[in-house]
Every structure is written in structure tokens, then in C-alpha cells.
Design a protein around this motif. Structure first.
Motif, short mmCIF file in Angstrom:
data_model
loop_
_atom_site.label_atom_id
_atom_site.label_comp_id
_atom_site.label_asym_id
_atom_site.label_seq_id
_atom_site.Cartn_x
_atom_site.Cartn_y
_atom_site.Cartn_z
N LYS A 252 1.87 -1.18 -4.03
CA LYS A 252 2.82 -0.13 -3.76
C LYS A 252 3.49 -0.52 -2.24
CE LYS A 252 0.71 3.36 -6.42
NZ LYS A 252 -0.13 4.78 -6.52
N ASP A 295 1.40 7.37 -9.69
CA ASP A 295 2.30 6.38 -10.36
C ASP A 295 1.89 5.30 -11.11
OD1 ASP A 295 4.50 7.77 -8.54
OD2 ASP A 295 3.38 6.45 -6.94
N ARG A 411 5.96 8.68 0.55
CA ARG A 411 4.75 8.37 -0.26
C ARG A 411 3.61 9.40 -0.02
NH1 ARG A 411 3.09 2.52 0.96
NH2 ARG A 411 1.71 2.98 -0.36
#
Length: 430
Positions: A252, A295, A411
Motif C-alpha cells: 500500500k 482493503d 489512509r
């Protein structure tokens, strides 16, 4: 500033990489629909919802101008058999590399030796092949999409004994072209690519983290603790049990989309580092840690069935990685995968954001020069492991994004630590 958009709630997917119980991937040479059906029955009985399957490239495209219709028909038959059992299917196109064996067609080797990433005719042949497989399956509702190939980055440099050198720019253009061929064949499906962990860990490796985290519909990570992790940290160390979670979070750092889906596409319990009697505990710990990552698209265990001892020359750990034995009996790790899949069936997956991020210095730029720090024994890897052992739930962020409030907010990151901060951080057990 607007508050960050919440991560989308996803329904997790749980599946297995399909390794046929009879003949391994050589089963394509004498395809037996009844054997395949029995294998798929045993996978479906675990409560899984998908399989990832592996056509052998030389069998399906033995000549650059010949994609064998009968082989494609057999792949379609496998996908249809999976549908009858409630299983969706992802298809890996370029095989490529599987369990230490390379499968390249003769028109790329010896007297016809050509670079599989650079040669215009080879690349055009690959493009046509991927398009043909995707188009053949485009009308099947249970076809998830294509993976370009299985860890094809291992052909691009060391430690491969006969590599096909390629630059990062050429690797990126090759990936884009292969993904575009899949999309033309089956528009709108989940098309992606997958690399082994050199993409995250090896300085100078031509396939880059940015490519892995930005090209295609999702990021794939393959988690294997025999890469030095279990050797350094033992089978129950936080770095070992959370290695899959580490790769999910590490990926990520390079993603442009703060909620890009990440697919844990391969993970297994390799003996002897994870002894068979401890495989179920390792499986449970690995899944718990991975499912704590926002996610996550899903988990696909490697692999469905053990490799038969009748087959020679596999590395010893490869023989026992299946959830099911060769007689299709479930092993203890299978019970853990089935338990977790049942617990999450129909539930939305939205774990809380990981609010503390560890900064990766030197990770950005086209070549990602700081990747070695992310490998087992590297400063970033070991600091992340310390935080994980302390229950911190660390994320990862590139240094150039660590001072960007918009990126951090998107985030859900509220605390940024550097490796030197972790060295000085009080331990939770003191």
C-alpha cells in the motif's frame, strides 16, 4: 480539509490455487474431466468460493502461431465444472514458473532463444495467447479474470540461471500490453499481474513496487516465510505469523489509490520451517493477521492438493503444501481455512484503519532503490516486526508521502514513525 472517504466494505473471498491431485499441472497433457470434477468437489466441500488455475503455456501455445483449440476447450470445461460447484475462477496465463520448474515454449528457447519481455514477435505471441484465453472465458459468469502469469518476474534477473534481462521501463510497458490484451478479451473483469517477492525486496530488480501496486485491477502479494523470515524469527515470531499482513501493508505504500484492493494470492505453510503438526496454528495466525488489513480482496491458499510422491525432483517442501492430501482428504490446515471462510461468509470486511505508519526511506522513485531494507533482516522489515510484536498494527508509507497530509488522511494515518523511532520506542513488555 474534507474527512477521508471510508474504506469500502468488501465481502472477502477465500479460495485455493488448484493443484490437481493426479499428475499435478501435467494433467493438461491427458485431461480427465472426472478427476477434475472430483478435485473441485473436494475444494468446494471446504466452503471456498474460488480457485486460481494454471494452463501450461507450452501445452496451450506450442507454436507462436498455434493456440491449441482443444486445450482452450479443456480450460473452458474446467471453468464450467467449477461453476457447477459454486466456484469462481481466476486464470494465470503465462506459465511460466511453477514450484521451481520453468515452462517456456520451444519457440523461446535454445535455437529460438529470444527475450520473453523484449522480442517483438514473442511479445506479440504472448499478447495473442492472453487475449485468446480471456475471450474464450468472457461469457462465463464465474470467470473472475486473468492473472498475466505466475511470478514471471523471476525470469528477469538473478537468481534465475538463464535470465531475460529487461529494464524497469520495458517491464512496465510489457505489463501494460499484457493487461490490455486481457481487457480486450474480457472487458471489465479483474485482470492483474503477480510477482514473487523480489519486486518488494531486491534492489535493482526490474519489476518495481509501483508497477505491482498501480497496474491492473488489484495488487497481488505472494507470502512465503521461507525467504529468511522464519529462519530469523521462528515459526511463531510476529514477523513470521504476520508476514502476509506485512506484504499487504507494504504494497500500500506504493499504491496511488488509498483503497486499492490487495489480493493475498499465494500463502502457505512450508515444512520444515513450519512443521506439519504446527501448520494449522500457523494458518490460523496468518489468516487472522491478514484479515486485520483494510482493503483486502481475499485469500487464495497455496495450494489445494499435495503434489504426488510419484512425481520426481520437486523441492521437498512442495510435496506437502496442499490443504488436501492426494486422496482428497482435508488436512488440519484445511479445517482452519474452512473455519475462517465460514465465519466471514456474507459479512462485510472493514477493519479499522491502521493509524500508525512506518516510513520507508528511499523506497520511492522509478527504481525504488531502498527495497533491500524491506527484506527480512533489513532495517525497515525488522522495525515493522518490532511494532507488530508490540500490537501496534503498523502500516507503511513512503518518505515522500509521509509529509503529505492529504495522503495520510486518505489512509487514516495519524502517527508517523521512522525506523530510528522504533529503536528508541519503549517495548510493551517493559
Amino acid at each position: 480539509m474534507q474527512p477521508p472517504a471510508p474504506a469500502p466494505a468488501r465481502t472477502l473471498r477465500f479460495g485455493a490455487n488448484y493443484t490437481p491431485s493426479r499428475g499435478w499441472f501435467h494433467h493438461w497433457l491427458d485431461f480427465d474431466a472426472d478427476e477434475v470434477a472430483a478435485d473441485l468437489d473436494s475444494i468446494a466441500a471446504l466452503g471456498l468460493d474460488h480457485v486460481r488455475v494454471f494452463p501450461l503455456w507450452p501445452v496451450f501455445q506450442p507454436n507462436r502461431a498455434l493456440i491449441r483449440p482443444r486445450a482452450v476447450e479443456q480450460l473452458v470445461a474446467l471453468v464450467d465444472a467449477a461453476a457447477e460447484r459454486g466456484l469462481d475462477v481466476n486464470v494465470d496465463g503465462l506459465q511460466g514458473h511453477l514450484s521451481s520448474f520453468d515452462f517456456l515454449p520451444s519457440w523461446t528457447a535454445t535455437w529460438h532463444r529470444r527475450n520473453i519481455f523484449r522480442d517483438p514477435e514473442v511479445v506479440a505471441g504472448q499478447e495473442e495467447y492472453l487475449h485468446a484465453l480471456a475471450a474464450a472465458l468472457a461469457g462465463r459468469p464465474n470467470f473472475l479474470g486473468m492473472t498475466v502469469g505466475n511470478e514471471v518476474n523471476q525470469f528477469s534477473g538473478p537468481p534465475h540461471p538463464d535470465p531475460d534481462p529487461v529494464s524497469p521501463g520495458e517491464a512496465g510497458r510489457w505489463l501494460e500490453r499484457m493487461l490490455a490484451a486481457c481487457e480486450r478479451g474480457a472487458p471489465g473483469r479483474l485482470h492483474l499481474h503477480a510477482e514473487y517477492d523480489a519486486v518488494w525486496f531486491r534492489d535493482g530488480h526490474p519489476f518495481t513496487p509501483a508497477q505491482a501496486a498501480r497496474l491492473g485491477a488489484a495488487t497481488a502479494v505472494h507470502s512465503w516465510v521461507f525467504n529468511g523470515t522464519a529462519q530469523r524469527h521462528g515459526r511463531t515470531g510476529a514477523a513470521t505469523e504476520q508476514h502476509a499482513a506485512y506484504l499487504i501493508e507494504l504494497s500500500k505504500a506504493w499504491a496511488a489509490d488509498p483503497h486499492r484492493p490487495v489480493w493475498l494470492q499465494e500463502v502457505g505453510a512450508p515444512a520444515p520451517l513450519i512443521p506439519p503438526e504446527h501448520a494449522a496454528a500457523f494458518t490460523a495466525a496468518t489468516l487472522a493477521a491478514a484479515l486485520d488489513c483494510p482493503d483486502l480482496w481475499g485469500v487464495t491458499w497455496w495450494c489445494s492438493h499435495d503434489v504426488s510422491r510419484d512425481l520426481a525432483d520437486f523441492p521437498e517442501p512442495e510435496y506437502g503444501l496442499g490443504l488436501l492430501a492426494n486422496d482428497r482428504r482435508p488436512k488440519p490446515a484445511a479445517a482452519e481455512v474452512a473455519r475462517v471462510a465460514a465465519a466471514w461468509r456474507g459479512r462485510a470486511h472493514r477493519p479499522p484503519a491502521r493509524t500508525t505508519a512506518l516510513v520507508l526511506d528511499g523506497g520511492g522513485g522509478p527504481a525504488a532503490p531502498g527495497r533491500a531494507a524491506c527484506a527480512p533482516g533489513g532495517a525497515f522489515f525488522e522495525a515493522w516486526a518490532v511494532l507488530a510484536a508490540d500490537g501496534v498494527r503498523p502500516a507503511a508509507v513512503l518518505a515522500e508521502a509521509a509529509a503529505d497530509p492529504a495522503h495520510l488522511s486518505a489512509r487514516g494515518i495519524t502517527e508517523v514513525l521512522r525506523v530510528r523511532d522504533v529503536v528508541r520506542r519503549p517495548r510493551s513488555d517493559t
